[in-house]
Design a protein around this motif. Structure first.
Motif, mmCIF file in Angstrom:
data_model
loop_
_atom_site.group_PDB
_atom_site.id
_atom_site.type_symbol
_atom_site.label_atom_id
_atom_site.label_comp_id
_atom_site.label_asym_id
_atom_site.label_seq_id
_atom_site.Cartn_x
_atom_site.Cartn_y
_atom_site.Cartn_z
ATOM 1 N N HIS A 358 -11.337 -2.776 3.801
ATOM 2 C CA HIS A 358 -11.562 -3.318 5.099
ATOM 3 C C HIS A 358 -9.929 -3.393 5.137
ATOM 4 O O HIS A 358 -9.182 -4.155 4.589
ATOM 5 N N PHE A 359 -9.192 -2.731 6.252
ATOM 6 C CA PHE A 359 -7.783 -2.818 6.607
ATOM 7 C C PHE A 359 -7.180 -3.166 7.670
ATOM 8 O O PHE A 359 -7.792 -2.733 8.907
ATOM 9 N N GLU A 360 -6.412 -4.030 7.903
ATOM 10 C CA GLU A 360 -5.888 -4.552 8.895
ATOM 11 C C GLU A 360 -4.204 -4.314 9.358
ATOM 12 O O GLU A 360 -3.479 -4.315 8.206
ATOM 13 N N THR A 361 -3.821 -4.322 10.335
ATOM 14 C CA THR A 361 -2.459 -4.213 10.712
ATOM 15 C C THR A 361 -2.056 -5.452 11.812
ATOM 16 O O THR A 361 -2.938 -5.416 12.826
ATOM 17 N N HIS A 362 -1.071 -5.927 11.594
ATOM 18 C CA HIS A 362 -0.783 -7.158 12.480
ATOM 19 C C HIS A 362 0.777 -7.093 13.044
ATOM 20 O O HIS A 362 1.606 -6.420 12.040
ATOM 21 N N LEU A 363 0.995 -7.610 14.103
ATOM 22 C CA LEU A 363 2.392 -7.606 14.351
ATOM 23 C C LEU A 363 2.946 -9.178 14.420
ATOM 24 O O LEU A 363 2.170 -10.149 14.484
ATOM 25 N N ASN A 364 3.925 -9.355 14.556
ATOM 26 C CA ASN A 364 4.999 -10.545 14.331
ATOM 27 C C ASN A 364 4.516 -11.566 13.483
ATOM 28 O O ASN A 364 4.565 -12.693 13.419
ATOM 29 N N ALA A 365 4.273 -10.888 12.023
ATOM 30 C CA ALA A 365 3.788 -11.627 10.992
ATOM 31 C C ALA A 365 2.582 -12.763 11.510
ATOM 32 O O ALA A 365 2.473 -13.474 10.479
ATOM 33 N N ASP A 366 2.030 -12.360 12.323
ATOM 34 C CA ASP A 366 0.830 -13.172 12.588
ATOM 35 C C ASP A 366 -0.381 -12.799 12.127
ATOM 36 O O ASP A 366 -1.176 -11.709 12.445
ATOM 37 N N ARG A 367 -1.006 -13.666 11.056
ATOM 38 C CA ARG A 367 -2.024 -13.355 10.520
ATOM 39 C C ARG A 367 -3.340 -13.557 11.066
ATOM 40 O O ARG A 367 -4.645 -13.321 10.448
ATOM 41 N N SER A 368 -3.371 -14.359 12.158
ATOM 42 C CA SER A 368 -4.446 -14.649 12.842
ATOM 43 C C SER A 368 -5.064 -13.441 13.561
ATOM 44 O O SER A 368 -4.515 -12.159 13.908
ATOM 45 N N PRO A 369 -6.307 -13.362 14.234
ATOM 46 C CA PRO A 369 -6.999 -12.283 15.006
ATOM 47 C C PRO A 369 -6.042 -12.238 16.144
ATOM 48 O O PRO A 369 -6.029 -10.792 16.634
ATOM 49 N N ALA A 370 -5.287 -12.953 16.568
ATOM 50 C CA ALA A 370 -4.350 -12.736 17.710
ATOM 51 C C ALA A 370 -3.318 -11.676 17.379
ATOM 52 O O ALA A 370 -2.631 -11.034 18.317
ATOM 53 N N GLY A 371 -2.924 -11.679 16.092
ATOM 54 C CA GLY A 371 -1.797 -10.759 15.780
ATOM 55 C C GLY A 371 -2.453 -9.337 15.603
ATOM 56 O O GLY A 371 -1.462 -8.312 15.478
ATOM 57 N N ALA A 372 -3.747 -9.033 15.365
ATOM 58 C CA ALA A 372 -4.177 -7.826 14.901
ATOM 59 C C ALA A 372 -4.078 -6.615 16.108
ATOM 60 O O ALA A 372 -4.131 -6.935 17.101
ATOM 61 N N VAL A 373 -3.698 -5.669 15.333
ATOM 62 C CA VAL A 373 -3.587 -4.403 16.553
ATOM 63 C C VAL A 373 -4.553 -3.179 15.555
ATOM 64 O O VAL A 373 -4.837 -3.449 14.520
ATOM 65 N N ASP A 374 -4.937 -2.277 16.473
ATOM 66 C CA ASP A 374 -5.824 -1.236 15.940
ATOM 67 C C ASP A 374 -4.981 -0.476 14.863
ATOM 68 O O ASP A 374 -3.936 0.317 15.150
ATOM 69 N N PRO A 375 -5.696 -0.360 13.804
ATOM 70 C CA PRO A 375 -4.739 0.426 12.680
ATOM 71 C C PRO A 375 -4.761 1.703 12.634
ATOM 72 O O PRO A 375 -3.850 2.185 12.176
ATOM 73 N N ILE A 376 -5.778 2.256 13.348
ATOM 74 C CA ILE A 376 -5.867 3.815 13.441
ATOM 75 C C ILE A 376 -4.583 4.106 14.573
ATOM 76 O O ILE A 376 -3.708 4.914 14.069
ATOM 77 N N ALA A 377 -4.332 3.518 15.697
ATOM 78 C CA ALA A 377 -3.154 3.821 16.452
ATOM 79 C C ALA A 377 -1.934 3.256 15.834
ATOM 80 O O ALA A 377 -1.091 4.044 15.811
#
Length: 387
Positions: A358-377
């Motif tokens: 399970h692989f996640e990518t986040h912006l702004n060092a935000d580890r919460s779901p609010a910082g998550a963006v689509d890893p494929i894109a």
């Protein structure tokens, strides 16, 4: 032992994401520094995420399309402003890139050189700094005549200065795969060796903008036009963390709280860091009906949490997460890792119905779901496609 109903457990554990852990005290100065340093590049963070997903028009109305590099840079052309940099400053970046193209330096070198000049001079061809500096630091890279870089006239010639930078860079062992700040420091020998990293996202955007996506080729490639393939490090400094098909997508209608993608790699497959950065989490995260659960055994859909997992913070305050490892990670909090370094092995710990990453990518060092963006894109935009 307290009894928790299945309904209460389901409501509490809707997401596969672990509760964002606190940054260990000994790492807070480093993470705070990364956050502060990247504020100036926030526009670059936003732009780079959109760069290859959107098409835009240049001043003549021509469509600038996403790609993997098609443009030989003409340093005498007119250039747009990019981020905080003026047309003149971007023109200096164009000289750096054009010299790299003429010397057939791999594209990763162009990103490193532009980022270095951003730190040393803000892409401005400096004359003598006078009272601001008691050294004879000159030109785009603050090269010093007294240290053998050349005469004052030479090091203030952007073509000469760029050539000298590249000549020293290619003598650094394995420079293409080193973290950008390490490669730059081995050339520059700066008093601030960690300062270069914060410029990497915007340097990548500049290279992509001026070359039609050149940073999306392989890091070791000297030719544009062919994108980096899965398993290869891109010139932007990113690579897929494991090879395998994406079996479950990001926040799909069926799994709207699934804040990453599931990559169907077999048990024991190697998981690597997607880019260089600092490990801020390395631990077991698993529970069953409110009680802690072992990560050394396979989990199930009823188990909550990521199992054995790792969080890494990267330049630009990007964050990646790697879940469900089969055993304790091979890295610990505070470790500085480089792209491609082994983090652990695919397993099925935590909330998992079978081996996968399970692989996640986040912006702004935000580890919460609010910082998550689509890893494929996201990974596609970093020149490191997942599939």
């Amino acid at each position: 032992m307290s009894v928790v109903s299945r309904e209460e457990q389901t409501a509490k554990e809707r997401s596969e994401d672990p509760v964002p852990p606190k940054v260990p005290k000994r790492l807070r100065p480093l993470v705070w520094t990364l956050a502060v340093l990247s504020v100036c590049c926030l526009g670059a963070v936003i732009s780079i995420v959109q760069l290859l997903s959107d098409q835009s028009n240049d001043e003549d109305g021509n469509v600038i399309a996403a790609g993997c590099g098609t443009t030989t840079v003409d340093p005498n052309a007119e250039f747009p402003e990019i981020g905080p940099y003026s047309s003149e400053q971007i023109g200096n970046a164009a000289v750096i890139i054009a010299v790299g193209q003429d010397l057939e330096i791999p594209v990763r070198g162009w990103v490193i050189a532009v980022a270095t000049a951003m730190q040393e001079s803000r892409l401005t061809n400096l004359g003598h700094l006078g009272d601001q500096n008691d050294h004879d630091s000159l030109g785009l890279f603050q090269q010093r005549p007294s240290s053998g870089w050349g005469t004052p006239d030479q090091v203030t010639d952007p073509v000469y200065a760029s050539t000298k930078f590249y000549e020293k860079l290619v003598k650094v062992d394995d420079w293409e795969t080193l973290p950008l700040t390490v490669a730059a420091q081995r050339v520059q020998i700066s008093a601030f060796p960690d300062a270069y990293a914060k410029h990497e996202p915007l340097a990548t955007e500049i290279v992509n903008t001026l070359t039609g996506g050149g940073a999306n080729v392989s890091a070791v490639s000297t030719q544009m036009g062919t994108c980096a393939q899965p398993g290869e490090l891109s010139a932007a400094g990113w690579m897929a963390p494991v090879e395998g098909p994406v079996n479950s997508g990001f926040q799909t209608p069926e799994r709207p709280t699934h804040n990453g993608v599931d990559i169907g790699a077999p048990r024991g497959a190697t998981i690597v860091a997607a880019s260089s950065g600092t490990v801020i989490t390395s631990e077991c995260n698993a529970s069953l009906y409110g009680e802690s659960y072992s990560c050394d055994v396979d989990g199930s859909p009823e188990v909550a949490g990521c199992g054995w997992y790792v969080n890494i913070i990267h330049a630009g305050d990007y964050l990646t997460r790697y879940c469900h490892m089969g055993s304790a990670p091979l890295v610990k909090e505070g470790d500085v890792v480089q792209a491609g370094q082994i983090l652990g092995y695919v397993g099925s710990s935590g909330r998992s119905s079978g081996p996968h990453l399970h692989f996640e990518t986040h912006l702004n060092a935000d580890r919460s779901p609010a910082g998550a963006v689509d890893p494929i894109a996201f990974m596609q935009q970093m020149g490191a496609p997942l599939e």
